[in-house]
Design a protein around this motif. Structure first.
Motif, PDB file in Angstrom:
ATOM      1  N   ALA A   2       0.887  -1.282  -0.053  1.00 45.96           N
ATOM      2  CA  ALA A   2      -0.220  -0.202  -0.140  1.00 45.96           C
ATOM      3  C   ALA A   2       0.750   1.217   0.207  1.00 45.96           C
ATOM      4  O   ALA A   2       1.649   1.518  -1.101  1.00 45.96           O
ATOM      5  CB  ALA A   2      -0.837  -0.033   1.057  1.00 45.96           C
ATOM      6  N   VAL A   3       0.875   1.972   0.883  1.00 42.22           N
ATOM      7  CA  VAL A   3       1.619   3.108   0.995  1.00 42.22           C
ATOM      8  C   VAL A   3       2.893   3.266   1.632  1.00 42.22           C
ATOM      9  O   VAL A   3       2.938   2.109   2.463  1.00 42.22           O
ATOM     10  CB  VAL A   3       0.921   4.393   1.876  1.00 42.22           C
ATOM     11  CG1 VAL A   3      -0.352   4.822   0.795  1.00 42.22           C
ATOM     12  CG2 VAL A   3       0.027   3.953   2.915  1.00 42.22           C
ATOM     13  N   THR A   4       3.615   4.024   1.390  1.00 39.31           N
ATOM     14  CA  THR A   4       5.152   3.687   2.107  1.00 39.31           C
ATOM     15  C   THR A   4       5.386   4.778   3.243  1.00 39.31           C
ATOM     16  O   THR A   4       6.504   5.427   3.132  1.00 39.31           O
ATOM     17  CB  THR A   4       6.173   4.027   0.776  1.00 39.31           C
ATOM     18  OG1 THR A   4       5.714   4.874   0.128  1.00 39.31           O
ATOM     19  CG2 THR A   4       6.211   2.699  -0.034  1.00 39.31           C
ATOM     20  N   GLY A 122      -4.685 -10.532  -4.241  1.00 40.72           N
ATOM     21  CA  GLY A 122      -3.733  -9.479  -4.553  1.00 40.72           C
ATOM     22  C   GLY A 122      -4.594  -8.061  -4.071  1.00 40.72           C
ATOM     23  O   GLY A 122      -5.635  -8.202  -3.433  1.00 40.72           O
ATOM     24  N   ASP A 123      -4.036  -6.851  -4.238  1.00 39.82           N
ATOM     25  CA  ASP A 123      -4.839  -5.683  -3.840  1.00 39.82           C
ATOM     26  C   ASP A 123      -5.969  -5.397  -4.555  1.00 39.82           C
ATOM     27  O   ASP A 123      -5.977  -5.697  -5.843  1.00 39.82           O
ATOM     28  CB  ASP A 123      -3.794  -4.297  -3.983  1.00 39.82           C
ATOM     29  CG  ASP A 123      -2.477  -4.676  -3.052  1.00 39.82           C
ATOM     30  OD1 ASP A 123      -2.452  -5.293  -2.181  1.00 39.82           O
ATOM     31  OD2 ASP A 123      -1.780  -3.795  -3.208  1.00 39.82           O
ATOM     32  N   PRO A 153      -5.223  -3.700   0.605  1.00 41.76           N
ATOM     33  CA  PRO A 153      -4.049  -4.495   0.432  1.00 41.76           C
ATOM     34  C   PRO A 153      -4.630  -6.123   0.656  1.00 41.76           C
ATOM     35  O   PRO A 153      -5.419  -6.273   1.300  1.00 41.76           O
ATOM     36  CB  PRO A 153      -3.232  -4.019   1.717  1.00 41.76           C
ATOM     37  CG  PRO A 153      -3.423  -2.934   2.154  1.00 41.76           C
ATOM     38  CD  PRO A 153      -4.859  -2.634   1.924  1.00 41.76           C
ATOM     39  N   VAL A 154      -3.876  -6.790  -0.209  1.00 38.99           N
ATOM     40  CA  VAL A 154      -4.109  -8.084  -0.119  1.00 38.99           C
ATOM     41  C   VAL A 154      -4.134  -8.855   1.403  1.00 38.99           C
ATOM     42  O   VAL A 154      -3.584  -8.226   2.172  1.00 38.99           O
ATOM     43  CB  VAL A 154      -3.146  -8.850  -0.761  1.00 38.99           C
ATOM     44  CG1 VAL A 154      -1.563  -8.508  -0.504  1.00 38.99           C
ATOM     45  CG2 VAL A 154      -2.963 -10.338  -1.114  1.00 38.99           C
ATOM     46  N   PRO A 248      -5.117  -0.176   4.317  1.00 37.06           N
ATOM     47  CA  PRO A 248      -5.969   0.585   3.483  1.00 37.06           C
ATOM     48  C   PRO A 248      -5.870   1.713   3.725  1.00 37.06           C
ATOM     49  O   PRO A 248      -5.663   2.414   4.673  1.00 37.06           O
ATOM     50  CB  PRO A 248      -7.338  -0.004   3.819  1.00 37.06           C
ATOM     51  CG  PRO A 248      -7.319  -0.282   5.249  1.00 37.06           C
ATOM     52  CD  PRO A 248      -5.840  -0.888   5.481  1.00 37.06           C
ATOM     53  N   TYR A 249      -5.915   2.472   2.287  1.00 36.52           N
ATOM     54  CA  TYR A 249      -6.057   4.040   2.331  1.00 36.52           C
ATOM     55  C   TYR A 249      -6.883   4.690   0.988  1.00 36.52           C
ATOM     56  O   TYR A 249      -7.408   3.562   0.228  1.00 36.52           O
ATOM     57  CB  TYR A 249      -4.606   4.557   2.301  1.00 36.52           C
ATOM     58  CG  TYR A 249      -3.965   4.334   0.878  1.00 36.52           C
ATOM     59  CD1 TYR A 249      -3.355   3.157   0.888  1.00 36.52           C
ATOM     60  CD2 TYR A 249      -3.975   5.316  -0.016  1.00 36.52           C
ATOM     61  CE1 TYR A 249      -2.414   2.820  -0.295  1.00 36.52           C
ATOM     62  CE2 TYR A 249      -3.288   5.009  -1.153  1.00 36.52           C
ATOM     63  CZ  TYR A 249      -2.303   3.905  -1.533  1.00 36.52           C
ATOM     64  OH  TYR A 249      -1.721   3.653  -2.525  1.00 36.52           O
TER      65      TYR A 249
END
Ligand SMILES: [Fe+2]
Length: 387
Positions: A2-4, A122-123, A153-154, A248-249
């Protein structure tokens, strides 16, 4: 994936992999959710119950995706406004296009899911064309509205609860991870100044709601192209705290800052996300090219090695005629495509466009689902012939 960047919610112990006790002295149960064999991004979650307490498992559905036989290579147009409405955000999904990397469909969820769901292949991306509601997840609750890309996300357990009124999602189920484009990140994952969006535009879960109830709860799991049912002996949203980079975002398409220029900018400037063998782009309202002789409409182009899918959200799409909000067009690799007759001339001197669309370019050919034939506009393939 997802996000970093790092986020933390609820109760977690000071160090990872150490004791965290409940008031009664028993242990909370730690789960590491790691991607890419624990060398990708991950989060660590603390459950009230072990996440492994399956009572029964069963196979609910196989062969989700029935593709049509090979048909002539041609531009295709599908009117998703004709898709059946109602049901919940999983059961009502109408899949239209797909390959081994992703499937694309729409859903008009009107009821909350009566079960929890996770996609373990998967996502997922749910793009909110319209409607409001909330998504309860093991990482906390997110509220959605028009124009939101919801990235799940997965392996994330979730439930969509739409508000009253109509909700419509464009659904992209992948077999990989959704990330920001690599070129917009520095070596530490921070978004760079030339990126059309930044961390402030990303909304993670707002509130961590958890349930400690025992009882029978169903989690439907999509995995290996089939839908499975797992009955657990406790509520699946029992996470009291978590931290990490995987969650999740939401990113709203209205926060995508368009990149414009003196002459026509190429499609990659619209890129918002990428996954394995595909990209997702946002076409947003923007000022047009400002060279005095610029042609704002795109040139004819040969996407020689990628298929192009456009989902039209709002406004008048400048290069096309005969398509509506909710239309999906597919321009397959192998034949050139471009603006409809008259739209190039009409674009000259225009100052801005109000178009809003989501584009998905896939690097391997897409196949059309059999059910998509029912909502297809067969006149589209010859609509470039001038009257
Ligand atoms: Fe194109």
């Amino acid at each position: 994936m997802a996000v970093t960047y790092y986020k933390q919610m609820g109760k977690i112990p000071r160090k990872r992999h150490i004791v965290m006790r409940k008031e009664d002295g028993t242990l909370y149960r730690e789960q590491v959710m790691g991607t890419k064999g624990f060398s990708g991004i991950q989060s660590i979650l603390y459950h009230d119950h072990p996440p492994t307490e399956i009572v029964t498992s069963s196979l609910l559905q196989e062969n989700f995706f029935e593709y049509e036989e090979q048909s002539p290579l041609r531009p295709r147009h599908f009117n998703t406004n004709k898709v059946k409405k109602g049901q919940d955000a999983l059961s009502g999904r109408e899949y239209l296009l797909g390959n081994d990397d992703l499937v694309i469909g729409v859903v008009y969820p009107s009821n909350p899911m009566e079960f929890y769901y996770r996609n373990s292949d998967g996502d997922e991306v749910l793009f909110v064309h319209y409607g409001t509601g909330k998504i309860e997840t093991m990482f906390g609750t997110l509220t959605y509205g028009k124009g939101d890309y919801i990235i799940i996300p997965v392996g994330t357990i979730y439930k969509v609860i739409p508000d009253d009124g109509e909700t419509k999602f464009l659904v992209i189920e992948t077999t990989s991870w959704i990330t920001s484009p690599r070129r917009y990140r520095n070596e530490f994952g921070q978004l760079l100044e030339h990126s059309p969006f930044c961390e402030r535009d990303i909304r993670g879960p707002e509130e961590l709601v958890y349930f400690t109830e025992k009882g029978e709860y169903e989690v439907r799991t999509k995995a290996r192209g089939a839908l499975h049912s797992h009955i657990y002996n406790h509520h699946p949203l029992d996470v009291v705290g978590w931290d990490g980079y995987l969650y999740p975002y939401i990113f709203n398409i209205g926060d995508f800052e368009p990149i414009t220029g003196r002459i026509h900018q190429p499609p990659p400037v619209h890129q918002n996300f990428e996954g394995h063998n595909f990209v997702i782009c946002s076409f947003v309202p923007r000022l047009f090219d400002y060279h005095p002789e610029a042609i704002p409409a795109p040139y004819y182009h040969s996407n020689v090695d990628s298929d192009e899918v456009l989902y039209y959200v709002e406004g008048n799409f400048m290069s096309r005629k005969g398509i509506n909000e909710g239309s999906i067009t597919l321009h397959p690799s192998g034949i050139p495509h471009g603006p409809h007759p008259g739209t190039i001339e009409a674009s000259i001197g225009k100052k801005e466009t109000l178009e809003l669309a989501v584009m998905i370019d896939t690097f391997r050919p897409l196949q059309v689902m059999k059910t998509a034939r029912d909502i297809e506009d067969d006149r589209y393939e010859s609509s470039w012939i001038e009257d």
